[in-house]
Design an enzyme around this catalytic site. Structure first.
Site, PDB file in Angstrom:
ATOM      1  N   LYS A  10       2.467   5.602   7.258  1.00  0.00           N
ATOM      2  CA  LYS A  10       1.754   5.292   6.009  1.00  0.00           C
ATOM      3  C   LYS A  10       0.338   5.889   5.981  1.00  0.00           C
ATOM      4  O   LYS A  10      -0.207   6.271   7.035  1.00  0.00           O
ATOM      5  CB  LYS A  10       1.709   3.773   5.835  1.00  0.00           C
ATOM      6  CG  LYS A  10       3.112   3.168   5.717  1.00  0.00           C
ATOM      7  CD  LYS A  10       3.056   1.706   5.338  1.00  0.00           C
ATOM      8  CE  LYS A  10       4.464   1.152   5.166  1.00  0.00           C
ATOM      9  NZ  LYS A  10       4.460  -0.215   4.628  1.00  0.00           N
ATOM     10  N   PHE A  58       2.866  -8.244  -4.510  1.00  0.00           N
ATOM     11  CA  PHE A  58       2.140  -7.170  -3.826  1.00  0.00           C
ATOM     12  C   PHE A  58       2.533  -5.759  -4.304  1.00  0.00           C
ATOM     13  O   PHE A  58       2.006  -4.769  -3.814  1.00  0.00           O
ATOM     14  CB  PHE A  58       2.319  -7.280  -2.308  1.00  0.00           C
ATOM     15  CG  PHE A  58       3.766  -7.265  -1.831  1.00  0.00           C
ATOM     16  CD1 PHE A  58       4.470  -6.077  -1.707  1.00  0.00           C
ATOM     17  CD2 PHE A  58       4.406  -8.447  -1.502  1.00  0.00           C
ATOM     18  CE1 PHE A  58       5.784  -6.064  -1.263  1.00  0.00           C
ATOM     19  CE2 PHE A  58       5.726  -8.458  -1.052  1.00  0.00           C
ATOM     20  CZ  PHE A  58       6.415  -7.254  -0.936  1.00  0.00           C
ATOM     21  N   ARG A  86      13.746  -0.980  13.994  1.00  0.00           N
ATOM     22  CA  ARG A  86      13.034  -2.188  13.545  1.00  0.00           C
ATOM     23  C   ARG A  86      12.439  -2.944  14.734  1.00  0.00           C
ATOM     24  O   ARG A  86      11.356  -3.516  14.642  1.00  0.00           O
ATOM     25  CB  ARG A  86      13.944  -3.060  12.685  1.00  0.00           C
ATOM     26  CG  ARG A  86      14.144  -2.439  11.304  1.00  0.00           C
ATOM     27  CD  ARG A  86      15.095  -3.203  10.434  1.00  0.00           C
ATOM     28  NE  ARG A  86      14.514  -4.430   9.908  1.00  0.00           N
ATOM     29  CZ  ARG A  86      13.650  -4.494   8.904  1.00  0.00           C
ATOM     30  NH1 ARG A  86      13.207  -3.374   8.333  1.00  0.00           N
ATOM     31  NH2 ARG A  86      13.199  -5.643   8.462  1.00  0.00           N
ATOM     32  N   THR A  92       6.824  -7.084  10.038  1.00  0.00           N
ATOM     33  CA  THR A  92       6.076  -6.517   8.900  1.00  0.00           C
ATOM     34  C   THR A  92       4.600  -6.900   8.962  1.00  0.00           C
ATOM     35  O   THR A  92       3.726  -6.075   8.671  1.00  0.00           O
ATOM     36  CB  THR A  92       6.673  -7.038   7.560  1.00  0.00           C
ATOM     37  OG1 THR A  92       8.072  -6.756   7.549  1.00  0.00           O
ATOM     38  CG2 THR A  92       6.007  -6.397   6.363  1.00  0.00           C
ATOM     39  N   ASN A 113       0.439  -1.532   7.248  1.00  0.00           N
ATOM     40  CA  ASN A 113       1.164  -1.848   8.482  1.00  0.00           C
ATOM     41  C   ASN A 113       1.722  -0.609   9.199  1.00  0.00           C
ATOM     42  O   ASN A 113       2.731  -0.683   9.891  1.00  0.00           O
ATOM     43  CB  ASN A 113       2.234  -2.921   8.232  1.00  0.00           C
ATOM     44  CG  ASN A 113       3.317  -2.468   7.269  1.00  0.00           C
ATOM     45  OD1 ASN A 113       3.235  -1.374   6.733  1.00  0.00           O
ATOM     46  ND2 ASN A 113       4.310  -3.300   7.063  1.00  0.00           N
ATOM     47  N   HIS A 116       6.788   2.398   7.807  1.00  0.00           N
ATOM     48  CA  HIS A 116       7.932   1.787   7.115  1.00  0.00           C
ATOM     49  C   HIS A 116       9.191   2.177   7.871  1.00  0.00           C
ATOM     50  O   HIS A 116       9.304   3.312   8.332  1.00  0.00           O
ATOM     51  CB  HIS A 116       8.029   2.319   5.676  1.00  0.00           C
ATOM     52  CG  HIS A 116       9.350   2.027   5.045  1.00  0.00           C
ATOM     53  ND1 HIS A 116       9.629   0.812   4.452  1.00  0.00           N
ATOM     54  CD2 HIS A 116      10.493   2.749   4.956  1.00  0.00           C
ATOM     55  CE1 HIS A 116      10.882   0.812   4.019  1.00  0.00           C
ATOM     56  NE2 HIS A 116      11.422   1.988   4.308  1.00  0.00           N
TER      57      HIS A 116
HETATM   58  P1  CMP Z   1       7.458  -1.917   4.284  1.00  0.00           P
HETATM   59  O1  CMP Z   1       8.306  -2.049   5.504  1.00  0.00           O
HETATM   60  O2  CMP Z   1       7.049  -0.545   3.877  1.00  0.00           O
HETATM   61  O3  CMP Z   1       8.204  -2.611   3.034  1.00  0.00           O
HETATM   62  C1  CMP Z   1       7.512  -3.167   1.946  1.00  0.00           C
HETATM   63  C2  CMP Z   1       6.030  -3.177   2.124  1.00  0.00           C
HETATM   64  O4  CMP Z   1       5.306  -4.031   1.287  1.00  0.00           O
HETATM   65  C3  CMP Z   1       5.719  -3.696   3.524  1.00  0.00           C
HETATM   66  O5  CMP Z   1       6.141  -2.775   4.508  1.00  0.00           O
HETATM   67  C4  CMP Z   1       4.215  -3.916   3.407  1.00  0.00           C
HETATM   68  O6  CMP Z   1       3.472  -2.722   3.608  1.00  0.00           O
HETATM   69  C5  CMP Z   1       4.049  -4.296   1.935  1.00  0.00           C
HETATM   70  N1  CMP Z   1       3.651  -5.693   1.753  1.00  0.00           N
HETATM   71  C6  CMP Z   1       2.481  -6.101   1.242  1.00  0.00           C
HETATM   72  N2  CMP Z   1       2.417  -7.421   1.208  1.00  0.00           N
HETATM   73  C7  CMP Z   1       3.560  -7.898   1.712  1.00  0.00           C
HETATM   74  C8  CMP Z   1       4.067  -9.210   1.947  1.00  0.00           C
HETATM   75  N3  CMP Z   1       3.379 -10.296   1.655  1.00  0.00           N
HETATM   76  N4  CMP Z   1       5.296  -9.322   2.508  1.00  0.00           N
HETATM   77  C9  CMP Z   1       6.020  -8.206   2.816  1.00  0.00           C
HETATM   78  N5  CMP Z   1       5.577  -6.929   2.598  1.00  0.00           N
HETATM   79  C10 CMP Z   1       4.352  -6.785   2.070  1.00  0.00           C
END
Ligand code: CMP
Length: 140
Positions: A10, A58, A86, A92, A113, A116
């Site tokens: 990211k 979000f 994973r 996450t 984070n 992905h």
């Molecule tokens: P990703 O695995 O890319 O999938 C969805 C993304 O939404 C997640 O990682 C985070 O970067 C983002 N995100 C932001 N807020 C939240 C939340 N509260 N719960 C889960 N994903 C979130």
């Protein structure tokens, strides 16, 4: 059980110069790079990629963030790729991620984070197709 997964490094991890370290961790964990590229996605591309989260609180911030700078996209190949990847990236939310996982090492918040990873074999195929054509893939 599928043998590919899709990963994005990211904008936060790219801007902090973590591309090399993250790719090395992925390689050392036994994943083969089928495809890889660096690109800056538009807001509308980010909206489409994360359409499954369109109703979430979000979503708007996520779209802004994912289109805020370049990302690295890749298809990875390994037996049990989705689940193994994973495990490698961790929860996450980095606050809940295990020691030694990519998110524990490089993520700064639940949104920023670092990486992905696909959450199912079906989504691994959909997400890979979003970024890569067949002639950009080099399977083992
Ligand atoms: P990703 O695995 O890319 O999938 C969805 C993304 O939404 C997640 O990682 C985070 O970067 C983002 N995100 C932001 N807020 C939240 C939340 N509260 N719960 C889960 N994903 C979130």
């Amino acid at each position: 059980m599928g043998n590919i997964t899709f990963v994005m490094i990211k904008p936060c991890a790219v801007s902090h110069e973590h591309i090399g370290e993250i790719l090395s961790i992925i390689n050392k964990a036994g994943f083969h790079f089928v495809s890889i590229k660096m690109l800056h996605i538009s807001k509308s591309q980010a909206e489409k990629f994360y359409a499954v989260h369109a109703e979430k609180s979000f979503y708007k911030d996520l779209v802004e963030f994912m289109s805020s700078g370049p990302i690295v996209a890749a298809i990875l190949q390994k037996e049990n790729a989705v689940n193994d990847f994973r495990k490698l990236i961790g929860n996450t939310n980095p606050a809940n991620a295990d020691e030694g996982t990519i998110r524990k090492m490089f993520a700064t918040s639940v949104q920023e984070n670092a990486v992905h990873g696909s959450d199912s074999d079906e989504n691994a195929v959909i997400e890979s197709n979003f970024f890569f054509s067949q002639i950009e893939r080099f399977y083992r």
